[in-house]
Every structure is written in structure tokens, then in C-alpha cells.
Design a protein around this motif. Structure first.
Motif, PDB file in Angstrom:
ATOM      1  N   LYS A  16       0.859  -1.183   0.000  1.00 14.76           N
ATOM      2  CA  LYS A  16       0.000   0.000   0.000  1.00 14.76           C
ATOM      3  C   LYS A  16       0.893   1.228   0.000  1.00 14.76           C
ATOM      4  O   LYS A  16       1.391   1.649   1.046  1.00 14.76           O
ATOM      5  N   ALA A  17       1.114   1.795  -1.178  1.00 15.42           N
ATOM      6  CA  ALA A  17       2.009   2.959  -1.280  1.00 15.42           C
ATOM      7  C   ALA A  17       1.356   4.168  -0.635  1.00 15.42           C
ATOM      8  O   ALA A  17       2.007   4.965   0.034  1.00 15.42           O
ATOM      9  N   VAL A  18       0.047   4.330  -0.853  1.00 13.00           N
ATOM     10  CA  VAL A  18      -0.728   5.394  -0.216  1.00 13.00           C
ATOM     11  C   VAL A  18      -1.961   4.728   0.386  1.00 13.00           C
ATOM     12  O   VAL A  18      -2.650   3.969  -0.286  1.00 13.00           O
ATOM     13  N   PRO A  40      10.553   9.217   4.905  1.00  8.46           N
ATOM     14  CA  PRO A  40      11.715   8.462   4.451  1.00  8.46           C
ATOM     15  C   PRO A  40      11.489   7.851   3.066  1.00  8.46           C
ATOM     16  O   PRO A  40      10.388   7.942   2.521  1.00  8.46           O
ATOM     17  N   ASN A  41      12.485   7.214   2.516  1.00 13.50           N
ATOM     18  CA  ASN A  41      12.350   6.535   1.221  1.00 13.50           C
ATOM     19  C   ASN A  41      11.202   5.536   1.280  1.00 13.50           C
ATOM     20  O   ASN A  41      11.062   4.801   2.245  1.00 13.50           O
ATOM     21  N   GLY A  42      10.396   5.526   0.237  1.00 14.29           N
ATOM     22  CA  GLY A  42       9.313   4.553   0.141  1.00 14.29           C
ATOM     23  C   GLY A  42       8.080   4.921   0.939  1.00 14.29           C
ATOM     24  O   GLY A  42       7.142   4.127   1.053  1.00 14.29           O
ATOM     25  N   ALA A  43       8.025   6.143   1.499  1.00  8.76           N
ATOM     26  CA  ALA A  43       6.893   6.550   2.334  1.00  8.76           C
ATOM     27  C   ALA A  43       5.598   6.691   1.521  1.00  8.76           C
ATOM     28  O   ALA A  43       4.501   6.588   2.067  1.00  8.76           O
ATOM     29  N   GLY A  44       5.737   6.938   0.220  1.00 10.80           N
ATOM     30  CA  GLY A  44       4.556   7.129  -0.625  1.00 10.80           C
ATOM     31  C   GLY A  44       4.422   8.549  -1.141  1.00 10.80           C
ATOM     32  O   GLY A  44       3.405   8.908  -1.756  1.00 10.80           O
ATOM     33  N   LYS A  45       5.439   9.375  -0.949  1.00 10.09           N
ATOM     34  CA  LYS A  45       5.382  10.785  -1.346  1.00 10.09           C
ATOM     35  C   LYS A  45       5.188  10.950  -2.856  1.00 10.09           C
ATOM     36  O   LYS A  45       4.283  11.654  -3.300  1.00 10.09           O
ATOM     37  N   THR A  46       6.052  10.281  -3.629  1.00 10.40           N
ATOM     38  CA  THR A  46       5.969  10.428  -5.087  1.00 10.40           C
ATOM     39  C   THR A  46       4.640   9.884  -5.606  1.00 10.40           C
ATOM     40  O   THR A  46       3.994  10.502  -6.460  1.00 10.40           O
ATOM     41  N   THR A  47       4.200   8.761  -5.070  1.00  9.44           N
ATOM     42  CA  THR A  47       2.929   8.183  -5.510  1.00  9.44           C
ATOM     43  C   THR A  47       1.789   9.161  -5.241  1.00  9.44           C
ATOM     44  O   THR A  47       0.940   9.404  -6.106  1.00  9.44           O
ATOM     45  N   LEU A  48       1.789   9.765  -4.071  1.00  8.90           N
ATOM     46  CA  LEU A  48       0.749  10.744  -3.727  1.00  8.90           C
ATOM     47  C   LEU A  48       0.785  11.937  -4.688  1.00  8.90           C
ATOM     48  O   LEU A  48      -0.234  12.339  -5.251  1.00  8.90           O
ATOM     49  N   LEU A  59       9.149  16.475 -11.797  1.00  3.50           N
ATOM     50  CA  LEU A  59       9.166  15.090 -11.328  1.00  3.50           C
ATOM     51  C   LEU A  59      10.456  14.803 -10.561  1.00  3.50           C
ATOM     52  O   LEU A  59      11.416  15.559 -10.639  1.00  3.50           O
ATOM     53  N   GLN A  60      10.429  13.662  -9.837  1.00  2.00           N
ATOM     54  CA  GLN A  60      11.616  13.321  -9.040  1.00  2.00           C
ATOM     55  C   GLN A  60      12.842  13.169  -9.950  1.00  2.00           C
ATOM     56  O   GLN A  60      13.926  13.567  -9.587  1.00  2.00           O
ATOM     57  N   GLU A  61      12.635  12.585 -11.126  1.00  2.00           N
ATOM     58  CA  GLU A  61      13.736  12.518 -12.078  1.00  2.00           C
ATOM     59  C   GLU A  61      13.297  13.103 -13.398  1.00  2.00           C
ATOM     60  O   GLU A  61      12.404  12.576 -14.040  1.00  2.00           O
ATOM     61  N   THR A  88      10.319  16.353   0.181  1.00  2.00           N
ATOM     62  CA  THR A  88      11.720  16.579   0.523  1.00  2.00           C
ATOM     63  C   THR A  88      12.171  15.635   1.621  1.00  2.00           C
ATOM     64  O   THR A  88      11.364  15.078   2.353  1.00  2.00           O
ATOM     65  N   HIS A  89      13.497  15.456   1.688  1.00  3.96           N
ATOM     66  CA  HIS A  89      14.082  14.735   2.822  1.00  3.96           C
ATOM     67  C   HIS A  89      14.745  15.730   3.765  1.00  3.96           C
ATOM     68  O   HIS A  89      15.285  15.339   4.790  1.00  3.96           O
ATOM     69  N   TYR A  90      14.744  17.013   3.347  1.00  3.10           N
ATOM     70  CA  TYR A  90      15.462  18.014   4.132  1.00  3.10           C
ATOM     71  C   TYR A  90      14.515  18.765   5.049  1.00  3.10           C
ATOM     72  O   TYR A  90      13.651  19.506   4.604  1.00  3.10           O
TER      73      TYR A  90
HETATM   74  N1  ATP Z   1       5.309   1.478 -10.128  1.00  5.05           N
HETATM   75  C1  ATP Z   1       5.489   0.848  -8.980  1.00  5.05           C
HETATM   76  N2  ATP Z   1       5.459  -0.506  -8.926  1.00  5.05           N
HETATM   77  C2  ATP Z   1       5.618  -1.167  -7.743  1.00  5.05           C
HETATM   78  N3  ATP Z   1       5.808  -0.558  -6.553  1.00  5.05           N
HETATM   79  C3  ATP Z   1       5.846   0.778  -6.547  1.00  5.05           C
HETATM   80  C4  ATP Z   1       5.692   1.561  -7.747  1.00  5.05           C
HETATM   81  N4  ATP Z   1       5.764   2.870  -7.412  1.00  5.05           N
HETATM   82  C5  ATP Z   1       5.972   2.915  -6.089  1.00  5.05           C
HETATM   83  N5  ATP Z   1       6.007   1.666  -5.554  1.00  5.05           N
HETATM   84  C6  ATP Z   1       6.187   1.327  -4.121  1.00  5.05           C
HETATM   85  O1  ATP Z   1       5.353   2.173  -3.366  1.00  5.05           O
HETATM   86  C7  ATP Z   1       6.009   2.620  -2.184  1.00  5.05           C
HETATM   87  C8  ATP Z   1       6.036   4.155  -2.160  1.00  5.05           C
HETATM   88  O2  ATP Z   1       6.909   4.616  -3.193  1.00  5.05           O
HETATM   89  P1  ATP Z   1       7.113   6.167  -3.497  1.00  5.05           P
HETATM   90  O3  ATP Z   1       7.965   6.272  -4.709  1.00  5.05           O
HETATM   91  O4  ATP Z   1       5.800   6.813  -3.527  1.00  5.05           O
HETATM   92  O5  ATP Z   1       7.921   6.620  -2.192  1.00  5.05           O
HETATM   93  P2  ATP Z   1       8.636   8.016  -1.865  1.00  5.05           P
HETATM   94  O6  ATP Z   1       8.112   8.455  -0.556  1.00  5.05           O
HETATM   95  O7  ATP Z   1       8.515   8.933  -3.016  1.00  5.05           O
HETATM   96  O8  ATP Z   1      10.155   7.563  -1.665  1.00  5.05           O
HETATM   97  P3  ATP Z   1      11.527   8.366  -2.040  1.00  5.05           P
HETATM   98  O9  ATP Z   1      11.775   9.290  -0.880  1.00  5.05           O
HETATM   99  O10 ATP Z   1      12.546   7.265  -2.070  1.00  5.05           O
HETATM  100  O11 ATP Z   1      11.362   9.049  -3.343  1.00  5.05           O
HETATM  101  C9  ATP Z   1       7.375   1.974  -2.199  1.00  5.05           C
HETATM  102  O12 ATP Z   1       7.302   0.796  -1.415  1.00  5.05           O
HETATM  103  C10 ATP Z   1       7.592   1.632  -3.653  1.00  5.05           C
HETATM  104  O13 ATP Z   1       8.422   0.503  -3.808  1.00  5.05           O
END
Ligand code: ATP
Ligand code: MG
Length: 311
Positions: A20-22, A40-48, A85-87, A191-193
């Protein structure tokens, strides 16, 4: 005055293969408000953020922006958003001004506007440079310039200053603060900062595992959730955790290295310190390093999750 928020997010969820990313997340953002997503990394920020940008679809829940939805009003929503975007990969074979002109042409903007943006992002001397020759920081500035082209009501920036040196970061902060003041822009920034969130944003939303742990102003987060101060110390031979809890005013003991390197959360450094020093000395031990400070967002995050924002 606007009576409803710019963005209303209601109970959105997005899963990837069981992750569950979000997770059932609800959030709103006002006009002329800057909000930081910190986690932190993987928190779901980019997905949101990508769901708000219309690049990903929520499995359930709803997102409304200026009363509009991606299902019905995608064309309109594109006109009010500026996205980085992030990248971001721009083609290496174009120059800085060509990139701005190209994206500007999508909004039917003339060269006058794109030249102005070039000035705002302070890349004039690189106007004719190929993207491949830009430094990381200059690329981030170009990405911000592209995001700003259409004079957006809403900026969505995914880690816009990651990896930048303090000067370049500061320049981007200045540009963003100017937009807020002069154009009434709203922004969601990931951000992480902590300093970045603290400096730029009216509200800080701490997320972990797809859920919001806290959503408030920095001042409120730091005082009402977990007030106190921190003593970080190191001793020459191990101390018993229990002995530290006996000191009055100690709220939490967190060992970074069992018994020798630790952090105390205390009500007041001035009250606790003499007792701590006394305790260490009377057990024949010595303090080899010592630091005290006010609590930070990272301490708060550690209290909430047991982990650091940067682990
Ligand atoms: N396209 C995808 N396919 C499978 N899993 C995904 C996909 N996109 C994101 N995830 C998973 O969803 C979770 C949230 O990812 P997300 O990229 O939203 O985190 P984030 O907070 O932006 O992290 P970061 O700080 O590293 O950028 C992670 O566990 C990631 O592995
Ligand atoms: Mg991300």
C-alpha cells in the motif's frame, strides 16, 4: 476569498502488488499555501504527488482541485499546474533556451516569457549551453523553470533540491518564496530536508508507509507533539539504561550504540545535565562527547516511528 481549499484529497489509496504505497490518505491544501511532504524513502510521497498530477490513478478515494477532477477536467487541470518530477530527463541535444522555448510553445508562450523565466532561474549565462553540459544543480533549476512556465496556480515539486549544494538550494528557495509572495502560488513539495520544509512551508505533513503521521505548522509539531530538548552523549564504558531513567525529567533514552552512545529526551537540559554528569562520574565513567539541542523534526519522527527520517 476562496471558501474551499485548492486541493481536497479524500481517502485515497494506491497499492502495487500488495504494497500500500498510499493508504486511505486525506489531505487538503489551501490557496497560497505551501505544504511539505516529509518522509523516508518509500513513504509514498511520489505516488501521492503523481496522483495529484494525474499521472497515476488512485485505486479508491477522490482528488478535487479547484473543484475539478482528472476524470472530467484534465485539460483545465493541466493549465493550472506546474510539475517537476523526481527525475527529469531533458534531451541532451537541446540547449537550455531551446528546452524552455519548446515547453513554452505547449502553452503558446512567446520567447519574451521564456527569456524572463531564464532570468528568474538565473541561468542566463547557460542559455546556449547544451543540457548535457549542465551541472546537476543547473538541471534542477531548468526543471523548476519548466514547471513555472505557465504561471501555475499550483506547483508540485518532487525533491527539487536533492543533491544540490547549499547555495543552489538557497537560490531555488528564494525563487519559490518570490512566487508565493508575488503570484499567490500554492505548492506541494516533497523533501528529505527538514530545513527545506521548515524554511519554505506553512505546513509540514509527515508521512510514512502511505499514512499521515502528523500535519501541522513546524512550531506546533515541535511543541505540542513532543516538547523537550535532546542530549546526545557518549561515555567511555557502558551505562545501564535504567540508571538514566532515574534522572528526574528524562522522558526517553535512545541508544545508538548499546550503553555507550545515546540520546536522552529531557524536559530541560539545565536541570538534567548536572545530574547526568554526576551519575557518570560517580560510576567511574567519563563522557567522551556531548551535544545538546532543541528537538528537531527528525527527533519527532523518531518518536513517532522508532526510525530516523534518514535511515
Ligand atoms: N510502479 C510501482 N510498482 C511497484 N511498486 C511501486 C511503484 N511505485 C511505487 N512503488 C512502491 O510504493 C512505495 C512508495 O513509493 P514512493 O515512490 O511513492 O515513495 P517516496 O516516498 O517517493 O520515496 P523516495 O523518498 O525514495 O522518493 C514503495 O514501497 C515503492 O516501492
Ligand atoms: Mg519519491
Amino acid at each position: 476569498m476562496h471558501t474551499s481549499p485548492l486541493i481536497t484529497i479524500q481517502a485515497i489509496t494506491k497499492s502495487f502488488k500488495g504494497v500500500k504505497a498510499v493508504d486511505n490518505l486525506t489531505l487538503s491544501v489551501g490557496y497560497n499555501e505551501y505544504v511539505a511532504l516529509l518522509g523516508p524513502n518509500g513513504a509514498g510521497k511520489t505516488t501521492l504527488v503523481e496522483m495529484i498530477e494525474g499521472l497515476q490513478k488512485p485505486d479508491s478515494g477522490s482528488i478535487t482541485i479547484q473543484g475539478k477532477t482528472w476524470q472530467k477536467d484534465a485539460a483545465f487541470l493541466r493549465t493550472i499546474m506546474g510539475i517537476s518530477l523526481q527525475e527529469t530527463k531533458f534531451t541532451d541535444k537541446m540547449t537550455v533556451s531551446e528546452v524552455l522555448d519548446l515547453f513554452g510553445s505547449f502553452y503558446k508562450l512567446g520567447k519574451k516569457v521564456t527569456r524572463q523565466i531564464l532570468q528568474t532561474i538565473r541561468l542566463e549565462e547557460k542559455a546556449k549551453a547544451y543540457v548535457v553540459t549542465l551541472s546537476g544543480g543547473q538541471r534542477q533549476k531548468l526543471a523548476l523553470g519548466v514547471a513555472m512556465l505557465n504561471n501555475p496556480q499550483l506547483l508540485l515539486l518532487d525533491e527539487p533540491t536533492t543533491g544540490l549544494d547549499p547555495n543552489a538550494r538557497r537560490e531555488i528557495w528564494d525563487i519559490l518564496m518570490q512566487l508565493k509572495k508575488e503570484r499567490g502560488t500554492s505548492m506541494i513539495l516533497t523533501t528529505h530536508y527538514m530545513e527545506e520544509a521548515a524554511y519554505l512551508c506553512d505546513r509540514i505533513v509527515i508521512i510514512d508507509k502511505g499514512k499521515i503521521l502528523a500535519d501541522d505548522t513546524l512550531a506546533t509539531l515541535l511543541t505540542s507533539y513532543d516538547p523537550g530538548e535532546v542530549i546526545a552523549f557518549q561515555v567511555s564504558s557502558p551505562l545501564a539504561t535504567n540508571s538514566l531513567y532515574e534522572i528526574r525529567g528524562v522522558k526517553d533514552v535512545h541508544w545508538i550504540e548499546e550503553g555507550v552512545k545515546g540520546m536522552l529526551t529531557v524536559e530541560s537540559i539545565t536541570h538534567t545535565l548536572p545530574v547526568l554528569l554526576n551519575l557518570v562520574e560517580s560510576s567511574g565513567n567519563t563522557i567522551t562527547s556531548f551535544e545538546s539541542r532543541k528537538k528537531t523534526l527528525d527527533d519527532l519522527f523518531r518518536t513517532m516511528t522508532g526510525r530516523s527520517l534518514h535511515e
